[in-house]
Structure formats: C-alpha cells, structure tokens
Design a protein around this motif. Structure first.
Motif, PDB file in Angstrom:
ATOM      1  N   GLY A 133     129.293 103.716  61.777  1.00  0.00           N
ATOM      2  CA  GLY A 133     128.845 103.188  62.932  1.00  0.00           C
ATOM      3  C   GLY A 133     129.668 102.206  63.758  1.00  0.00           C
ATOM      4  N   ASP A 134     130.366 102.893  64.890  1.00  0.00           N
ATOM      5  CA  ASP A 134     131.433 102.401  65.531  1.00  0.00           C
ATOM      6  C   ASP A 134     131.148 101.835  66.819  1.00  0.00           C
ATOM      7  N   PRO A 135     131.198 100.827  67.223  1.00  0.00           N
ATOM      8  CA  PRO A 135     130.578  99.977  68.601  1.00  0.00           C
ATOM      9  C   PRO A 135     131.376 100.726  69.773  1.00  0.00           C
ATOM     10  N   ARG A 136     132.511 100.975  69.597  1.00  0.00           N
ATOM     11  CA  ARG A 136     133.519 101.607  70.775  1.00  0.00           C
ATOM     12  C   ARG A 136     133.727 103.135  70.520  1.00  0.00           C
ATOM     13  N   ILE A 137     132.786 103.716  70.132  1.00  0.00           N
ATOM     14  CA  ILE A 137     132.821 105.184  69.932  1.00  0.00           C
ATOM     15  C   ILE A 137     132.303 105.761  71.307  1.00  0.00           C
ATOM     16  N   ASN A 138     132.996 106.882  71.745  1.00  0.00           N
ATOM     17  CA  ASN A 138     132.440 107.737  72.900  1.00  0.00           C
ATOM     18  C   ASN A 138     132.085 106.746  74.240  1.00  0.00           C
ATOM     19  N   GLU A 139     133.163 105.753  74.553  1.00  0.00           N
ATOM     20  CA  GLU A 139     132.894 104.990  75.610  1.00  0.00           C
ATOM     21  C   GLU A 139     132.718 105.566  76.738  1.00  0.00           C
ATOM     22  N   PHE A 140     133.185 106.958  76.983  1.00  0.00           N
ATOM     23  CA  PHE A 140     133.184 107.693  78.227  1.00  0.00           C
ATOM     24  C   PHE A 140     132.173 108.960  77.993  1.00  0.00           C
ATOM     25  N   PHE A 141     131.194 108.847  77.186  1.00  0.00           N
ATOM     26  CA  PHE A 141     130.309 109.867  76.701  1.00  0.00           C
ATOM     27  C   PHE A 141     129.502 110.184  78.364  1.00  0.00           C
ATOM     28  N   PHE A 142     128.951 109.004  78.940  1.00  0.00           N
ATOM     29  CA  PHE A 142     128.366 109.023  80.248  1.00  0.00           C
ATOM     30  C   PHE A 142     129.185 109.725  81.247  1.00  0.00           C
ATOM     31  N   MET A 143     130.450 109.629  81.177  1.00  0.00           N
ATOM     32  CA  MET A 143     131.039 110.517  82.190  1.00  0.00           C
ATOM     33  C   MET A 143     131.114 112.125  81.896  1.00  0.00           C
ATOM     34  N   ASP A 144     131.454 112.435  80.432  1.00  0.00           N
ATOM     35  CA  ASP A 144     131.432 113.603  80.046  1.00  0.00           C
ATOM     36  C   ASP A 144     130.067 114.517  80.388  1.00  0.00           C
ATOM     37  N   VAL A 145     128.881 113.674  80.229  1.00  0.00           N
ATOM     38  CA  VAL A 145     127.476 114.112  80.733  1.00  0.00           C
ATOM     39  C   VAL A 145     127.502 114.378  82.113  1.00  0.00           C
ATOM     40  N   ILE A 146     127.813 113.605  83.006  1.00  0.00           N
ATOM     41  CA  ILE A 146     127.630 113.539  84.479  1.00  0.00           C
ATOM     42  C   ILE A 146     128.688 114.797  85.009  1.00  0.00           C
ATOM     43  N   VAL A 147     129.892 114.742  84.478  1.00  0.00           N
ATOM     44  CA  VAL A 147     130.864 115.978  84.914  1.00  0.00           C
ATOM     45  C   VAL A 147     130.094 117.213  84.355  1.00  0.00           C
ATOM     46  N   ALA A 148     129.718 117.368  83.320  1.00  0.00           N
ATOM     47  CA  ALA A 148     128.973 118.578  82.836  1.00  0.00           C
ATOM     48  C   ALA A 148     128.076 118.932  83.722  1.00  0.00           C
ATOM     49  N   ILE A 149     127.114 118.091  84.108  1.00  0.00           N
ATOM     50  CA  ILE A 149     126.001 118.517  85.174  1.00  0.00           C
ATOM     51  C   ILE A 149     126.413 118.546  86.562  1.00  0.00           C
ATOM     52  N   MET A 150     127.350 118.122  87.038  1.00  0.00           N
ATOM     53  CA  MET A 150     127.766 118.266  88.326  1.00  0.00           C
ATOM     54  C   MET A 150     128.626 119.278  88.561  1.00  0.00           C
ATOM     55  N   LEU A 151     129.362 119.646  87.686  1.00  0.00           N
ATOM     56  CA  LEU A 151     130.380 120.715  87.479  1.00  0.00           C
ATOM     57  C   LEU A 151     129.609 121.971  87.421  1.00  0.00           C
ATOM     58  N   GLY A 152     128.497 121.867  86.872  1.00  0.00           N
ATOM     59  CA  GLY A 152     127.359 123.055  86.541  1.00  0.00           C
ATOM     60  C   GLY A 152     126.513 123.271  87.982  1.00  0.00           C
ATOM     61  N   GLY A 153     126.843 122.416  88.858  1.00  0.00           N
ATOM     62  CA  GLY A 153     125.893 122.779  90.036  1.00  0.00           C
ATOM     63  C   GLY A 153     124.938 121.803  90.580  1.00  0.00           C
ATOM     64  N   THR A 154     124.704 121.010  89.637  1.00  0.00           N
ATOM     65  CA  THR A 154     123.431 120.051  89.857  1.00  0.00           C
ATOM     66  C   THR A 154     123.956 119.200  90.990  1.00  0.00           C
ATOM     67  N   SER A 155     122.919 118.942  91.917  1.00  0.00           N
ATOM     68  CA  SER A 155     123.279 118.133  93.018  1.00  0.00           C
ATOM     69  C   SER A 155     123.052 116.528  92.749  1.00  0.00           C
ATOM     70  N   LEU A 156     123.877 115.633  92.989  1.00  0.00           N
ATOM     71  CA  LEU A 156     123.623 113.970  92.706  1.00  0.00           C
ATOM     72  C   LEU A 156     122.330 113.815  93.650  1.00  0.00           C
ATOM     73  N   THR A 157     122.283 114.276  94.728  1.00  0.00           N
ATOM     74  CA  THR A 157     121.130 114.012  95.644  1.00  0.00           C
ATOM     75  C   THR A 157     119.589 114.863  95.272  1.00  0.00           C
ATOM     76  N   GLY A 158     119.699 115.642  94.377  1.00  0.00           N
ATOM     77  CA  GLY A 158     118.529 116.339  93.712  1.00  0.00           C
ATOM     78  C   GLY A 158     118.194 117.581  94.531  1.00  0.00           C
ATOM     79  N   GLY A 159     117.322 118.116  93.939  1.00  0.00           N
ATOM     80  CA  GLY A 159     116.697 119.391  94.425  1.00  0.00           C
ATOM     81  C   GLY A 159     117.405 120.571  93.903  1.00  0.00           C
ATOM     82  N   ARG A 160     118.499 120.600  93.207  1.00  0.00           N
ATOM     83  CA  ARG A 160     119.332 121.764  92.927  1.00  0.00           C
ATOM     84  C   ARG A 160     119.951 121.489  91.512  1.00  0.00           C
ATOM     85  N   GLY A 161     119.991 122.551  90.747  1.00  0.00           N
ATOM     86  CA  GLY A 161     120.360 122.602  89.271  1.00  0.00           C
ATOM     87  C   GLY A 161     119.869 123.494  88.402  1.00  0.00           C
TER      88      GLY A 161
END
Length: 319
Positions: A219-247
């Motif tokens: 258990g490492d408290p500093r693991i995957n510090e940028f995990f949230f960025m990978d998630v958001i990059v994958a979602i937005m690069l996949g065509g989901t709009s930050l303003t909603g209604g599409r994805g």
C-alpha cells in the motif's frame, strides 16, 4: 486508426513491444483505469466530473494493505475498504447535487482530503510488512487463461456500455447533461442520479486502489498520483464533452487504450516518467480543443437549422 498506428510505430522502435506478454502486462496494469474511466464517462455525461479518483485510489490501497497486515481476512479488508472509498462519492455527490457546489471545487477538496488520509493511515510510509502470502493473488490468477484483472476490466466496460446504451440511467445522464432544467421538469430525479453516479465512480476508484495494492504487493500513499488525469484524458479524448450531453463508453475504451499504449511504448523507449506526464498533459489540451470544436460545430448546425425553419415559416398559413 490512431491506436493501430501507435502499435506499428512502437513495434518498429522496440523489439519487445509486439509481444503477447507485453499486451497482457499493459492491460493488467491498466485494468483499474479502464473500469474507473467507464464509470466516470457516465458521470461526465451529466456535466460532472471527479478529480478525487486518484487520491481515493491511494487511500484505498493503503487502507486495504493496512487492514490485511493487521490480520483481517482479505475479503473483510476489501469490504471495509470499499465502504470507506465509497464515502468519497457520497460526499462529492451531496456537495455537488444537494448543495450546488461546483464539481471542480468539491472534488478538488476531496482530492486533498484523500491524499491526507492516505498519509495518515500509514504515517507516510508504504505498507509492506506483515502482508499475507496471498495478498497479490487477485492480480496473479487467471480465468480460462486470461489474467483476472483483464477479465474484470472486460466485464466492467461491458456493464457500463450496457448502462450507457440500453438503460434509463444512460438516457437520463445524457438528458441531464444536455439540459438539466428540462430534465428536472420532465420528472427525472436529477439530484439522485448525479449522487448515485458519484458513488459508483468512487466505489470503482476504491476497487482500483485494492487492485493496485494487490498488483504492487504493498500500500503506497503516493502511488498513481496522476490517476485522475489519466481518467479524464481517456474520457475527453474518447469524445465525451466536459459540458455534458455527449459521450460513449466505446470512445472512452479506445482512448484509454491509446493512453495505455503511449505510456507503455514510451517506457520501453526509456522515456522518463516526467516527460510522459508532459505528453499526457498535451494530449488533454488537444482533447479539450477537439471537444470544443465539435461543440461549436454542433451549435452552428442547430443555429443553421433554426434559421432555415424560420425562413420557411409563413405567417399567413402558420407553416
């Protein structure tokens, strides 16, 4: 097409890239991303997002390891960890849906709280000692020849594809993201759906923490510090709009695989992790610009349609 081109490029540049074991390792290491991003896509369809997934992952991984090292059965340790991690979603959902706080502010606050709790649980040190021998069994076992984490990712993505395309939850999420007020007036319980989606994302981020701790055997408290960025990059690069209604879940899956392949390929070429983070940031900016272009294009098409309708309207006939 981009995914195919990247595979060709990295296979030419590295002799070890185009190997079955490497693909299995890529998918095993990124199964947590695939599962979490699929759930977070539904959330972003409602024009909401969660920045605390990475700190939830770290906190859950540390808590799971700490409980396991104290002698608790792994099943009980996992259940307690999932319950604790799910609380992130409850808090985020209530703050955003019930108290109308911006998702950026609410989830950013939970990001810092989660990072702090992860350090508190383990006193700032990785949890490696007194772990049971079978602590990493979940990530090392196979089902019909396929590693269990990959099976979990396939099942998770399939479930959220069905939810997004075949269920009322997916339809409601799209409607809420397109026009929240219209969704409310049509009888949709907007607050309840948003809260539940925050809870689902948090629960899966917590599961991702358990999977990550099992994979690295600690258990490492500093693991995957940028995990949230990978998630958001994958979602937005996949065509989901930050303003909603599409994805789409399919778009998120392909985009996540692109992110995974880029990370693995750069690692094989001995590119420092710092530069990999820079590249991911660049990809995020490109994804946002791409999304905005599509949004502007859609609005332009709608305006053109309205202008055509108004030009064809005849006051005398009412048509």
């Amino acid at each position: 097409m981009i995914l195919i081109v990247l595979n060709i490029i990295f296979s030419v540049m590295s002799d070890h890239f185009l190997q079955l074991n490497n693909y299995f390792n890529m998918l095993k290491q990124s199964s947590a991303l695939l599962i979490t991003a699929s759930a977070a896509t539904l959330l972003m369809m409602t024009a909401n997002f969660d920045l605390s997934t990475g700190s939830n992952l770290a906190f859950s991984g540390v808590l799971y390891a700490q409980l396991a090292s104290s002698g608790l059965p792994l099943t009980l340790a996992a259940a307690i960890t999932l319950a604790a991690g799910t609380c992130f979603g409850i808090v985020n959902g209530l703050l955003v849906a019930r108290y109308d706080i911006s998702p950026f502010i609410a989830t950013l606050g939970m990001l810092f709280i989660g990072k702090g709790l992860a350090l508190v649980v383990c006193n700032g040190q990785s949890v490696r000692s007194n772990l049971p021998d079978h602590f990493s069994s979940m990530m090392s076992e196979s089902f019909i020849g396929i590693p269990v984490p990959i099976v979990m990712a396939i099942v998770g993505v399939a479930i959220f594809w069905i939810l997004a395309n075949k269920s009322l939850l997916g339809k409601y999420a799209m409607v809420i993201g397109s026009n929240k007020n219209a969704a409310f007036l049509s009888g949709i319980n907007v607050n309840a759906i948003c809260i539940w989606l925050f809870i689902i994302v948090a629960a899966l981020a917590s599961l991702a923490g358990i999977m990550t701790a099992s994979r690295i055997g600690a258990g490492d408290p500093r693991i995957n510090e940028f995990f949230f960025m990978d998630v958001i990059v994958a979602i937005m690069l996949g065509g989901t709009s930050l303003t909603g209604g599409r994805g789409t879940i399919t778009g998120t899956l392909i985009a996540a695989l692109i992110v995974i392949v880029i990370g693995n390929g750069l690692s094989m070429l001995n590119v420092l992790i710092f530069w990999q983070t820079v590249i991911k940031g660049f990809i995020l900016i490109v994804a946002v610009i791409f999304n905005e272009k599509i949004l502007i294009g859609d609005m332009g098409s709608k305006m053109t349609g309205l202008e055509n309708d108004s030009s064809n309207y005849s006051p005398a006939t009412g048509n």
